[in-house]
Design an enzyme around this catalytic site. Structure first.
Site, short mmCIF file in Angstrom:
data_model
loop_
_atom_site.label_atom_id
_atom_site.label_comp_id
_atom_site.label_asym_id
_atom_site.label_seq_id
_atom_site.Cartn_x
_atom_site.Cartn_y
_atom_site.Cartn_z
N GLU A 98 53.31 41.58 43.48
CA GLU A 98 52.39 40.68 42.78
C GLU A 98 53.11 39.98 41.64
O GLU A 98 54.03 40.55 41.04
CB GLU A 98 51.17 41.46 42.29
CG GLU A 98 51.48 42.57 41.31
CD GLU A 98 50.33 43.58 41.18
OE1 GLU A 98 49.97 44.22 42.20
OE2 GLU A 98 49.82 43.75 40.05
N ASN A 146 46.21 47.12 36.30
CA ASN A 146 45.33 46.87 37.44
C ASN A 146 44.56 45.57 37.23
O ASN A 146 44.11 45.27 36.13
CB ASN A 146 44.36 48.04 37.63
CG ASN A 146 43.55 47.86 38.90
OD1 ASN A 146 42.51 47.22 38.88
ND2 ASN A 146 44.05 48.39 40.00
N SER A 147 44.39 44.83 38.32
CA SER A 147 43.80 43.49 38.22
C SER A 147 42.37 43.50 37.72
O SER A 147 41.87 42.49 37.26
CB SER A 147 43.84 42.83 39.60
OG SER A 147 45.15 42.80 40.06
N SER A 175 47.99 52.13 48.43
CA SER A 175 47.49 51.47 47.21
C SER A 175 48.15 52.00 45.95
O SER A 175 48.22 53.22 45.74
CB SER A 175 45.98 51.70 47.14
OG SER A 175 45.53 51.66 45.81
N GLY A 176 48.59 51.10 45.09
CA GLY A 176 49.17 51.51 43.82
C GLY A 176 48.14 52.24 42.96
O GLY A 176 48.44 53.27 42.34
N LEU A 177 46.93 51.70 42.95
CA LEU A 177 45.86 52.33 42.16
C LEU A 177 45.60 53.75 42.65
O LEU A 177 45.53 54.69 41.85
CB LEU A 177 44.57 51.49 42.29
CG LEU A 177 43.31 52.14 41.75
CD1 LEU A 177 43.37 52.30 40.24
CD2 LEU A 177 42.07 51.34 42.14
N ASP A 198 53.48 46.77 43.61
CA ASP A 198 53.26 46.25 42.24
C ASP A 198 54.13 45.01 42.01
O ASP A 198 54.07 44.07 42.78
CB ASP A 198 53.52 47.36 41.21
CG ASP A 198 52.44 48.45 41.27
OD1 ASP A 198 51.37 48.19 41.86
OD2 ASP A 198 52.68 49.55 40.76
N ASP A 204 47.15 53.08 36.63
CA ASP A 204 47.80 52.11 37.52
C ASP A 204 48.62 51.14 36.68
O ASP A 204 48.43 49.93 36.73
CB ASP A 204 46.67 51.38 38.29
CG ASP A 204 47.23 50.47 39.39
OD1 ASP A 204 48.40 50.62 39.75
OD2 ASP A 204 46.47 49.60 39.86
N ARG A 264 51.71 38.39 46.40
CA ARG A 264 50.33 38.44 45.90
C ARG A 264 50.17 37.52 44.70
O ARG A 264 50.91 37.63 43.72
CB ARG A 264 50.02 39.88 45.53
CG ARG A 264 48.78 40.07 44.72
CD ARG A 264 48.42 41.54 44.74
NE ARG A 264 47.56 41.94 43.66
CZ ARG A 264 47.11 43.18 43.49
NH1 ARG A 264 47.48 44.14 44.34
NH2 ARG A 264 46.34 43.48 42.48
N HIS A 308 44.14 37.32 45.43
CA HIS A 308 43.27 38.34 44.85
C HIS A 308 42.22 37.69 43.96
O HIS A 308 42.50 36.69 43.28
CB HIS A 308 44.10 39.34 44.04
CG HIS A 308 43.45 40.68 43.93
ND1 HIS A 308 42.41 41.08 44.73
CD2 HIS A 308 43.71 41.74 43.10
CE1 HIS A 308 42.06 42.32 44.41
NE2 HIS A 308 42.84 42.74 43.42
N ASP A 360 51.83 48.88 48.43
CA ASP A 360 51.50 48.05 47.27
C ASP A 360 52.65 48.26 46.30
O ASP A 360 52.70 49.26 45.59
CB ASP A 360 50.16 48.55 46.70
CG ASP A 360 49.82 47.91 45.38
OD1 ASP A 360 50.55 47.01 44.93
OD2 ASP A 360 48.78 48.32 44.81
N LYS A 370 52.88 46.64 35.16
CA LYS A 370 51.66 45.91 35.51
C LYS A 370 50.41 46.66 35.03
O LYS A 370 50.46 47.83 34.67
CB LYS A 370 51.60 45.64 37.02
CG LYS A 370 51.71 46.83 37.94
CD LYS A 370 50.46 47.66 38.16
CE LYS A 370 49.22 46.91 38.48
NZ LYS A 370 48.94 46.83 39.91
C1 SPV Z 1 45.63 48.53 44.70
O1 SPV Z 1 44.95 49.02 45.60
O2 SPV Z 1 46.34 49.19 43.96
C2 SPV Z 1 45.58 47.10 44.46
C3 SPV Z 1 44.39 46.39 44.79
O3 SPV Z 1 46.53 46.57 43.96
S1 SPV Z 1 43.50 46.25 43.37
O4 SPV Z 1 43.29 47.57 42.81
O5 SPV Z 1 42.29 45.61 43.78
O6 SPV Z 1 44.23 45.43 42.44
MG MG Z 2 47.80 47.85 43.10
#
Ligand code: SPV
Ligand code: MG
Length: 558
Positions: free
Chosen positions: A129, A137-138, A61-63, A102, A73, A174, A205, A100, A135
Site C-alpha cells: 500500500e 490501519n486504514s 491480513s496484516g490486521l 503493508d 496493525d 493498493r 480501498h 498483505d 503504517k
Molecule cells: C488488512 O486486512 O490488514 C487490511 C485491510 O489491510 S484493512 O484492514 O481493511 O485495511
Molecule cells: Mg493491512
C-alpha cells in the site's frame, strides 16, 4: 483437506493434488474475468479452515496477523515474524495466498528481499500500500494518514517485479488516496502510475459505509487492469453489484479473526462465571476436530511406517468377526465394525481410542466381509469359520497370533465405541484380570439386546472405588436380583497372566460346546475355576452398537 498432505512437520505438503503452481493459480484467479473471493486467515489452522470451506485463495491480513499476536496493525510485529505466520499458512494449505505486505516493510530494497522470501515460502502474491512505514490501519484516523510519494512507490513496485523469479508471482498495488481524503482524481492518477510501473492489479480501498466510491472508481478505471476490493465497511452491498461492476477480486479481510475473537470472549466469560464445561461442550469444536485439522491421522500412519518396533508396552485384540445382522441393510455388505460413524468406520474410532491411550499394537480378528476390514497399521487374524463359531474361537485365534512377550493385553469388541477413559481406568488396577462394569445396567434390561450382566462381590456404592470388588458370575441370563452391572466388553490381562488365560480358553474349546461360546462364558468359567477377576465400576463412556438406534446414538457419542 487431504490427509496425505496434512501438517507435514517437514514443511511443504507432500503431495499437491493441483499440479499448477500457486502463483499460476493466483494469477489465473486475478485474470479469470469473474469476481473471485479471498478469505482472510491469520495462522495455519484458520488457513486450513478457509481452504476446507472451498475458498480458492487466502488473504494473509496484516490486521489479523498482528491481532493474533496481540499487537497493533502498525508494523509492531517484524516482517520476519509475519513471514513465519504466512509460511505456516502455506504449509497448512494448497491454495494460493496473497500476503498483505503493508508498505513492503521499508524501501525498494526491502521490497526486493520480501518478494524473494515470499517466493521461497510458496506465497503466491503480495499487496503493498502507498503509505509510509510504519503504517497505520486504514480505518484508524484515515484522513490524517500520509501517503507515499508516487515515484518512490512506483520504484518499489518495479523493484519487486524485477526481483521475482516466478513470472506468475503477483504484486498488487493498493491505493490509499480515498482513505487519506485525497479524492478520486488522485486515486485514479496513482492507480495509473502503479499500473504503468508493472503492478498486476490495483486494490482500491475505501472506508465509506457504502460502495459509492468503489463503483465510481470502477467506472473511471475502465478495466485497465484487475481491481481488488475490501468491503469491510461497505458490507451491505450485494456481491452481484461487484460482479456487474467488473471487480476481479473481493477480500473478506478480517472475518475469521473477528469470529474467533467473539467465540473466545464468550467461552472465557462463560468459564469465568460458571466454572463448568457442560453448557459449553456442544458449542465448541471437539478435541478430535482439532486433531483432524492438525492432520493427526497422517502422523499416526507415518508413525506406523517410520517407527518400527515402537509398539508401546501394551497391546490389544479386537474381536470384529461378526456381520451384525440386526443392523439389516447397513451390514449387508460391510461388517459391523466398518459401518460409518461420523465419517469414519466404527473400528477406526476404536483404533483411535487405543492409540490415544498409547496402545499401538492392535490385532483385529475379522470374519464376515474380511476384505472390507482394512484400516492401515493393524495386524489382522482371520476367522474364516465365523458363521459357525463364537467369540471364544476368535479370541483363541487372536491369542495364537500374539506370542507372549510379557506385555499386557486388552481384549475388546469391534462394535463397542468407547472413550479413552475406559482404557485408563482399566490400568488403574494392577491385577491379573480386570474388567469394566457399567453401573447403569437397568437401561439395557428393557431392550431387546443381549447384555452381559455381572454379579460381583459387592454392589456399586460410594466407597467401592476403594474396595477390591471381584467378579462372581457373568452371563446374559443372570437373575435380576443378582445383577450388579453390565460388562462393557473390556478385559485387561497382565502380561504374566496371559498364559493362564490361554489355558482357560483351551480348556473350554476342548469341548464341542466351546466353539459357540462367547466371552462371558469364558469370564464365568474363569471365576468358577478360582481366578480373581477384578471389577472396576463406572457409568457410561461406551456404546454397544447393535441396532440402527445405536448407530444413530453413536453419531452423537464422544
Ligand atoms: C488488512 O486486512 O490488514 C487490511 C485491510 O489491510 S484493512 O484492514 O481493511 O485495511
Ligand atoms: Mg493491512
Amino acid at each position: 483437506m487431504n490427509d496425505d498432505t496434512a501438517g507435514t512437520g517437514a514443511g511443504r505438503p507432500v503431495k499437491n493434488t493441483d499440479s499448477a503452481r500457486r502463483t499460476s493459480r493466483f494469477r489465473a484467479l486475478l485474470l479469470s474475468g469473474q469476481t473471485e473471493f479471498l478469505l482472510e486467515a491469520h495462522n495455519g489452522i484458520s488457513a486450513r479452515i478457509g481452504e476446507e470451506a472451498g475458498f480458492k485463495g487466502l488473504w494473509a491480513s496484516g490486521l489479523s496477523v498482528a491481532a493474533q499476536f496481540g499487537v497493533r496493525d502498525s508494523n509492531e510485529a517484524s516482517w520476519t515474524q509475519v513471514l513465519e505466520v504466512v509460511e505456516f499458512m502455506a504449509d497448512a494449505t494448497q491454495i494460493p495466498i496473497m500476503l498483505d505486505g503493508d508498505t513492503g516493510y521499508g524501501n525498494f530494497n526491502n521490497m526486493r528481499r520480501l518478494v524473494r522470501k515470499l517466493e521461497q515460502r510458496d506465497v503466491a502474491a503480495v499487496c503493498i500500500e502507498d503509505k509510509l512505514f510504519p503504517k497505520t490501519n486504514s480505518f484508524i484516523a484515515g484522513n490524517r494518514q500520509q501517503l507515499a510519494d508516487v515515484d518512490e512507490f512506483c520504484g518499489k513496485i518495479k523493484a519487486g517485479k524485477d526481483a521475482q523469479g516466478d513470472d506468475d508471482f503477483c504484486i498488487v498495488a493498493r491505493v490509499e488516496a480515498l482513505i487519506a481524503g485525497w479524492g478520486m482524481d488522485e486515486a485514479v492518477r496513482r492507480a495509473e502510475a502503479y499500473h504503468a510501473a508493472g503492478a498486476d492489479g490495483i486494490l482500491i480501498h475505501s472506508a465509506m459505509n457504502t460502495s459509492e466510491e468503489i463503483l465510481e472508481f470502477m467506472s473511471r478505471w475502465e478495466n485497465r487492469s484487475p481491481v481488488v476490493i475490501v468491503p469491510t465497511r461497505y458490507y451491505a452491498t450485494p456481491t452481484d453489484v461487484y460482479r456487474d461492476a467488473g471487480v476481479s477480486m473481493v477480500i473478506w479481510a478480517n472475518h475469521m479473526l473477528r469470529a474467533a475473537v467473539r467465540a473466545m470472549q464468550e467461552t472465557a466469560e462463560h468459564l469465568a462465571t460458571h466454572e463448568n464445561l457442560l453448557a459449553l461442550e456442544d458449542r465448541i469444536a471437539p478435541v478430535q476436530e482439532i486433531f483432524r485439522l492438525q492432520g493427526a491421522a497422517e502422523l499416526e500412519s507415518a508413525e506406523e511406517r517410520y517407527l518400527p518396533g515402537d509398539q508401546g508396552n501394551a497391546r490389544a485384540i479386537v474381536l470384529a468377526a461378526s456381520q451384525g445382522q440386526a443392523l439389516g441393510s447397513l451390514t449387508a455388505q460391510v461388517p459391523k465394525a466398518m459401518i460409518e460413524i461420523r465419517g469414519k468406520p466404527l473400528l477406526q474410532h476404536i483404533v483411535d481410542a487405543y492409540r490415544g491411550a498409547g496402545v499401538r499394537d492392535i490385532s483385529v480378528v475379522r470374519g464376515f466381509g474380511k476384505e472390507r476390514v482394512s484400516i492401515p497399521g493393524l495386524a489382522y487374524v482371520d476367522n474364516d469359520d465365523y458363521e459357525e463359531t463364537g467369540e471364544l474361537v476368535s479370541l483363541s485365534m487372536g491369542l495364537a497370533a500374539n506370542p507372549d512377550d510379557g506385555r499386557d493385553l486388552t481384549v475388546s469388541f469391534g462394535d463397542v465405541l468407547f472413550n479413552r477413559y475406559i482404557l485408563q481406568i482399566l490400568e488403574l488396577r494392577d491385577e491379573d484380570f480386570v474388567i469394566v462394569v457399567d453401573t447403569d445396567w437397568q437401561a439395557s434390561v428393557n431392550r431387546d439386546r443381549d447384555a452381559d450382566y455381572v454379579s460381583c462381590s459387592e454392589a456399586h456404592g460410594r466407597a467401592t472405588f476403594y474396595h477390591r470388588v471381584l467378579l462372581e458370575a457373568c452371563g446374559e441370563e443372570l437373575p435380576t436380583e443378582r445383577i450388579n452391572g453390565e460388562w462393557m466388553g473390556f478385559l485387561r490381562i497382565r502380561g504374566s497372566a496371559i498364559q493362564r488365560l490361554r489355558g482357560h480358553v483351551d480348556r473350554l474349546l476342548a469341548a464341542p460346546a466351546g466353539r459357540q461360546m462367547k466371552l462371558h462364558h469364558l469370564l464365568d468359567a474363569m471365576v468358577s475355576s478360582g481366578e480373581h477377576v477384578r471389577v472396576v465400576y463406572t457409568t457410561g463412556h461406551w456404546l454397544d452398537v447393535d441396532t440402527v438406534d445405536d448407530v444413530i446414538s453413536a453419531g452423537r457419542f464422544g
